[in-house]
Design a protein around this motif. Structure first.
Motif, mmCIF file in Angstrom:
data_model
loop_
_atom_site.group_PDB
_atom_site.id
_atom_site.type_symbol
_atom_site.label_atom_id
_atom_site.label_comp_id
_atom_site.label_asym_id
_atom_site.label_seq_id
_atom_site.Cartn_x
_atom_site.Cartn_y
_atom_site.Cartn_z
ATOM 1 N N PRO A 148 17.434 -22.386 56.590
ATOM 2 C CA PRO A 148 17.592 -23.562 55.409
ATOM 3 C C PRO A 148 18.199 -24.581 56.056
ATOM 4 O O PRO A 148 19.156 -24.405 56.776
ATOM 5 N N LYS A 149 17.893 -25.683 55.560
ATOM 6 C CA LYS A 149 18.646 -27.193 55.924
ATOM 7 C C LYS A 149 19.857 -27.254 55.578
ATOM 8 O O LYS A 149 20.755 -27.815 56.405
ATOM 9 N N HIS A 150 20.440 -26.437 54.493
ATOM 10 C CA HIS A 150 21.655 -26.665 54.051
ATOM 11 C C HIS A 150 22.743 -25.956 55.086
ATOM 12 O O HIS A 150 24.079 -26.096 55.000
ATOM 13 N N PHE A 151 22.267 -25.230 55.996
ATOM 14 C CA PHE A 151 22.966 -24.651 57.285
ATOM 15 C C PHE A 151 23.154 -25.542 58.174
ATOM 16 O O PHE A 151 24.003 -25.108 59.234
ATOM 17 N N HIS A 152 22.514 -26.422 58.290
ATOM 18 C CA HIS A 152 22.465 -27.552 59.638
ATOM 19 C C HIS A 152 23.846 -28.181 59.541
ATOM 20 O O HIS A 152 24.153 -28.867 60.297
ATOM 21 N N ASN A 153 24.679 -28.032 58.592
ATOM 22 C CA ASN A 153 26.167 -28.637 58.599
ATOM 23 C C ASN A 153 27.209 -27.639 58.871
ATOM 24 O O ASN A 153 28.313 -28.014 58.967
ATOM 25 N N ASP A 154 26.605 -26.439 59.120
ATOM 26 C CA ASP A 154 27.652 -25.312 59.638
ATOM 27 C C ASP A 154 27.848 -25.314 60.853
ATOM 28 O O ASP A 154 26.951 -24.626 61.933
ATOM 29 N N ASN A 155 28.884 -25.842 61.432
ATOM 30 C CA ASN A 155 29.195 -25.896 62.967
ATOM 31 C C ASN A 155 29.188 -24.488 63.773
ATOM 32 O O ASN A 155 28.791 -24.382 64.580
ATOM 33 N N ILE A 156 29.789 -23.343 63.045
ATOM 34 C CA ILE A 156 30.010 -21.948 63.788
ATOM 35 C C ILE A 156 28.717 -21.612 63.914
ATOM 36 O O ILE A 156 28.214 -21.188 64.947
ATOM 37 N N LEU A 157 27.839 -21.797 62.697
ATOM 38 C CA LEU A 157 26.501 -21.286 62.983
ATOM 39 C C LEU A 157 25.561 -21.921 63.915
ATOM 40 O O LEU A 157 25.007 -21.227 64.969
ATOM 41 N N LEU A 158 25.707 -23.457 64.106
ATOM 42 C CA LEU A 158 25.141 -24.121 65.000
ATOM 43 C C LEU A 158 25.368 -23.908 66.214
ATOM 44 O O LEU A 158 24.737 -24.066 67.262
ATOM 45 N N ASN A 159 26.796 -23.893 66.505
ATOM 46 C CA ASN A 159 27.390 -23.320 68.128
ATOM 47 C C ASN A 159 26.771 -22.257 68.416
ATOM 48 O O ASN A 159 26.297 -22.120 69.625
ATOM 49 N N SER A 160 26.562 -21.183 67.749
ATOM 50 C CA SER A 160 26.130 -19.759 68.213
ATOM 51 C C SER A 160 24.572 -20.184 68.411
ATOM 52 O O SER A 160 23.831 -19.553 69.423
ATOM 53 N N ALA A 161 23.800 -20.789 67.596
ATOM 54 C CA ALA A 161 22.501 -21.320 67.957
ATOM 55 C C ALA A 161 22.312 -21.905 69.334
ATOM 56 O O ALA A 161 21.421 -21.760 69.855
ATOM 57 N N ILE A 162 23.239 -22.867 69.436
ATOM 58 C CA ILE A 162 23.138 -23.519 70.842
ATOM 59 C C ILE A 162 23.567 -22.552 71.948
ATOM 60 O O ILE A 162 22.656 -22.672 72.970
ATOM 61 N N ASP A 163 24.258 -21.821 71.851
ATOM 62 C CA ASP A 163 24.689 -20.625 72.665
ATOM 63 C C ASP A 163 23.549 -19.876 72.920
ATOM 64 O O ASP A 163 23.119 -19.577 74.016
ATOM 65 N N MET A 164 22.899 -19.450 71.954
ATOM 66 C CA MET A 164 21.609 -18.777 72.050
ATOM 67 C C MET A 164 20.528 -19.347 72.987
ATOM 68 O O MET A 164 20.006 -18.564 73.811
ATOM 69 N N LEU A 165 20.257 -20.471 72.494
ATOM 70 C CA LEU A 165 19.156 -21.214 73.257
ATOM 71 C C LEU A 165 19.459 -21.413 74.688
ATOM 72 O O LEU A 165 18.561 -21.476 75.351
ATOM 73 N N MET A 166 20.643 -21.557 74.900
ATOM 74 C CA MET A 166 21.272 -22.046 76.139
ATOM 75 C C MET A 166 21.109 -20.742 77.206
ATOM 76 O O MET A 166 20.662 -20.522 78.339
ATOM 77 N N MET A 181 23.573 -32.616 65.430
ATOM 78 C CA MET A 181 25.034 -32.256 64.688
ATOM 79 C C MET A 181 25.954 -33.566 64.411
ATOM 80 O O MET A 181 25.960 -34.555 65.420
ATOM 81 N N LYS A 182 26.308 -33.793 63.303
ATOM 82 C CA LYS A 182 26.924 -34.980 63.010
ATOM 83 C C LYS A 182 28.308 -34.866 63.184
ATOM 84 O O LYS A 182 29.077 -35.867 63.905
ATOM 85 N N LYS A 183 28.972 -33.628 63.340
ATOM 86 C CA LYS A 183 30.293 -33.609 63.343
ATOM 87 C C LYS A 183 30.736 -32.703 64.247
ATOM 88 O O LYS A 183 30.824 -31.532 64.092
ATOM 89 N N LYS A 184 30.507 -33.120 65.603
ATOM 90 C CA LYS A 184 30.764 -32.276 66.786
ATOM 91 C C LYS A 184 32.292 -31.710 66.852
ATOM 92 O O LYS A 184 33.027 -32.667 66.909
ATOM 93 N N ASN A 185 32.527 -30.489 67.099
ATOM 94 C CA ASN A 185 33.873 -30.186 67.498
ATOM 95 C C ASN A 185 34.136 -29.710 68.944
ATOM 96 O O ASN A 185 33.166 -29.611 69.664
ATOM 97 N N ILE A 186 35.295 -29.225 69.298
ATOM 98 C CA ILE A 186 35.294 -29.081 70.657
ATOM 99 C C ILE A 186 34.750 -27.671 70.972
ATOM 100 O O ILE A 186 34.197 -27.628 72.205
#
Length: 802
Positions: A148-166, A181-186
């Motif tokens: 769902p699109k409302h999860f696209h603001n969850d950095n923890i979730l998206l970071n794990s998705a990026i890790d998986m895709l990589m 991602m609008k608000k990228k963190n470290i």
């Protein structure tokens, strides 16, 4: 402070309620030591039954048991829950991931009767990232697309998705998510950079690091240092050193970071600064010691590896064993052999299931020449993989047992292992060493079709076919390559030289693009001229070379020495030594030529100079003494030859390598040694060899005593020694098996003696007319120097220039 929670619970004298149980379970899960496990299990057993309907409490208990590694009891508690909720499923799936049971994570996910929450997505993405099989990739990508699109603001979730895709190698989609991602963190930057490094795209990791506006934390520092260590270009070295200088002091207690820095510096070849950084670490752990030892191995400083190992205050871990075995395998001196064997004998039993470690141990033993111990270790490995077979096969090649290497191919096929590039190259190398055409074809038939697009494999095949004497097949492989590289050209030029096709080698050299020519090219073409007696061509090429290395000069000296032009050869040495240290190979070339031309005075002069210049080159002096002794034998001075032999044994403590010949009959590889009596038909083979010799002597063949390199025994004659040379026994074997053999192929580990060359030539001419008038045969003999192609008319491709 979970330990204090447990202390307080131990002091409590009232009946705990649900909140207390939950708190204790959480504390035990966080501590997870023996005391926590004892308290946690005791409390769980004492928990009143009416609490068993409390999902929050049971989920906390499941989490605790999973942290203990007690998966079975966690599953039992999960099954007892009547109304499982998404949090309970999450606790189970997270527990499976923590216990590396990723398939069970996905099994439970597919049974999930609820939509996933954000934590659930993160858990599944992590499981898929670890599993990396087709099922994991399918589930991970599908879940990501349906999220769902409302999860696209969850950095923890998206970071794990990026890790998986990589980890899937899907860099493009990972980049798309990162850009979205609008608000990228470290952590986001870290996931991307780590992914780039994982996918061998370290330059992109450095690009992203330089674009990052956030202050790097220790994890970012580690990733960037790893990227620089992988990339190893000027930019990486500049960034890596600059970053290292700027690391905040409070990071200087981070052993993981400092170990990454040591690894980077070692890969830069900056051993001194790596050592300084290592000394700076206050609490050195086994990983820091491992990084240093590994770095020493990478920089070929094997003695320092062993020095540091002997200072190690901890037991070695599995990676450490591998590092030390590799160091010992490279060093090969008495100290290395003692340490390597002792370490292997004392290795804890639980490491005997570590294939990477055992593969390195096999490699070490084989490089020690301890084939028997290598074989024993190989047989103890229950779950062999293709790398294990590769280590063993490579070991057989190193120990000049290529036939044993090829025997393992049958076991590989039985266990349905896929032959990869590494194992293919080893098998090809075995065929090149053995030089039997039928075995070459057998291996070629096993190479997967996709590897025929691999230029390294094709280059190896050119080398293999050429070593086996099949120039036609080598040429076909060469012609199939669209863009030949320097290795391709060099392989065929070398093969032409090996097969005494000097003119063809020179022609290919002239067709080779100038920018591809290198030192190896020049050495190969000059050697080809040398073996074919093409002096004018060699001089022309030599004069064209602007930068002449010692190898190139040595090749030209060899060419001159084979033609007995010793004054010019000596002048090249004198000119070279005006600005360079002496090179033993150059002297050996003259010594070999002096032996062929029977110039004992020159031979003695060169050998005496070698003793003075190269006192520590034992193997070179051993080979030189053999040539000197043979030179004296060639003029009939047996007393001087005997003195040389006795002095060599006394001074060098060495023995002469025995001559061994291999041949093939009906698919079986047979090995023959001089005066060999091991074969079941040895009497018949020796009788056949004697019969052929008698025929030759009746037709005018006189045996050349100068090719006997040892004193004759009481019952020996020149004829009896020469007619039992290993190559003659191999030929006699074929005559024994077939009255009219049409093709014989022999490989010898040493140089074929001149008398044996005449023997083969005459056998193919006069003896064939006597023994079988209608018999026509071709013989290929490959020795340590070159390949001799004998034709039925009694001529040899070397044209007596050997």
């Amino acid at each position: 402070m979970p330990e204090k929670v447990l202390d307080l619970f131990d002091q409590m004298n009232i009946q705990p309620d649900q909140v207390v149980f939950n708190t204790v379970f959480s504390a035990c899960a966080r501590v997870a030591n023996d005391r926590a496990k004892e308290i946690g299990r005791k409390v769980l057993n004492q928990m009143p039954k009416h609490f068993h309907n409390d999902n929050i409490l049971l989920t906390s208990a499941i989490n605790m048991l999973m942290k203990f590694g007690d998966v079975e009891n966690a599953e039992n508690f999960f099954q007892t829950m009547k109304k499982k909720d998404v949090i309970a499923y999450g606790a189970m799936m997270k527990g499976y991931v923590e216990n590396k049971m990723y398939e069970k994570t996905l099994d439970l996910f597919e049974q999930l009767p609820f939509p996933l929450h954000n934590v659930g997505y993160t858990i599944i993405f992590n499981a898929c990232a670890q599993l990396l099989n087709d099922r994991a990739k399918q589930i991970g990508k599908k879940l990501l697309n349906e999220m769902p699109k409302h999860f696209h603001n969850d950095n923890i979730l998206l970071n794990s998705a990026i890790d998986m895709l990589m980890k899937f190698g899907d860099v493009e989609n990972a980049e798309n998510f990162f850009q979205m991602m609008k608000k990228k963190n470290i952590i986001t930057y870290g996931a991307m950079m780590k992914g780039y490094v994982k996918n061998n795209m370290s330059d992109k990791a450095l690009d992203l690091f330089e674009q990052m506006s956030l202050n790097p934390n220790n994890v970012i520092h580690i990733i960037v240092l790893n990227a620089c260590a992988q990339l190893l270009n000027d930019r990486a070295k500049e960034i890596g050193r600059k970053l290292l200088d700027q690391i905040p002091k409070h990071f200087h207690n981070d052993n993981v970071l400092l170990t990454s820095a040591i690894d980077m510096l070692m890969k830069f070849g900056d051993v001194e600064n790596a050592e300084n950084l290592f000394q700076m670490i206050k609490k050195k752990d086994v990983i820091a010691y491992g990084a240093m030892m590994k770095g020493y191995v990478e920089n070929k400083m094997y003695e320092k590896t062993l020095d540091l190992f002997e200072q190690l205050p901890f037991p070695l871990h599995n990676v450490g064993y591998t590092i030390i075995f590799n160091a010992c395998a490279q060093l090969l001196n008495d100290r290395a052999k003692e340490i390597g064997r002792k370490l292997l004998n004392q290795m804890p039993k639980h490491f005997h299931n570590d294939n990477v470690l055992l593969n390195s141990a096999i490699d070490m033993l084989m490089k020690f020449g301890d084939v028997e111990s290598g074989e024993k270790l190989f047989r103890t490995i229950k779950k062999k993989n293709i790398v294990t077979f590769g280590a063993m096969m490579n070991g057989y090649n190193i120990n000049n047992q290529p036939f044993k290497c090829l025997q393992l191919l049958g076991e590989i096929k039985q266990q349905n292992f896929i032959i990869d590039e590494f194992s293919s190259n080893i098998l090809i190398n075995a065929c090149a060493r053995l030089s039997m055409l039928s075995k070459c074809q057998l291996v070629v038939d096993q190479i997967p079709s996709h590897l025929y697009k691999n230029q390294r494999i094709l280059n190896s095949l050119i080398y293999m076919w050429g070593k086996a004497g099949s120039i036609e097949n080598a040429q076909k492989i060469f012609q199939s390559i669209d863009n030949p590289d320097d290795f391709t050209y060099n392989s065929l030029i070398y093969i032409y030289g090996l097969n005494r096709m000097g003119l063809e080698a020179v022609d290919l050299y002239r067709k080779m693009p100038d920018h591809l020519r290198n030192e190896i090219t020049y050495v190969c073409v000059l050697n080809a001229c040398s073996h074919s007696g093409l002096l004018n061509e060699a001089r022309s090429i030599f004069n064209e070379i602007s930068q002449k290395s010692k190898q190139i000069i040595a090749a030209m000296i060899d060419c001159l020495s084979r033609l007995y032009i010793f004054d010019e050869a000596q002048k090249l040495i004198d000119d070279y030594e005006k600005s360079n240290p002496p090179c033993s190979v150059m002297y050996m070339a003259i010594l070999s030529g002096a032996r062929n031309s029977r110039q004992h005075i020159l031979s003695q002069k060169i050998y005496d100079r070698m003793i003075m210049l190269f006192p520590n080159e034992k193997e070179t002096l051993k080979s030189g003494s053999v040539l000197l002794g043979n030179t004296y034998l060639s003029i009939g001075d047996h007393e001087q030859a005997k003195n040389v032999r006795l002095n060599r044994i006394k001074a060098l403590g060495t023995k002469i390598q025995p001559g061994v010949s291999w041949t093939e009959f009906n698919g079986e590889i047979l090995e023959f040694k001089a005066n060999d009596r091991r074969h079941p038909q040895s009497k018949e083979i020796h009788a056949k060899a004697k019969y052929i010799s008698d025929v030759l002597m009746k037709h005018g063949h006189e045996y050349d005593a100068s090719w006997i390199t040892r004193p004759l025994g009481e019952d020996e004659t020149i004829e009896s020694v020469l007619c039992t040379h290993s190559e003659r026994l191999a030929i006699a074997y074929h005559f024994l098996q077939e009255e009219n053999p049409s093709f014989i192929q022999i490989t010898k580990n040493l140089r074929v003696c001149g008398d044996c060359l005449i023997y083969v030539s005459i056998v193919l001419d006069r003896a064939t007319k006597l023994i079988a008038k209608i018999w026509q045969c071709k013989i290929i003999v490959r020795d340590a120097n070159c390949i001799h192609h004998f034709s039925p008319d009694g001529t040899c491709s070397c044209q007596d220039h050997f």
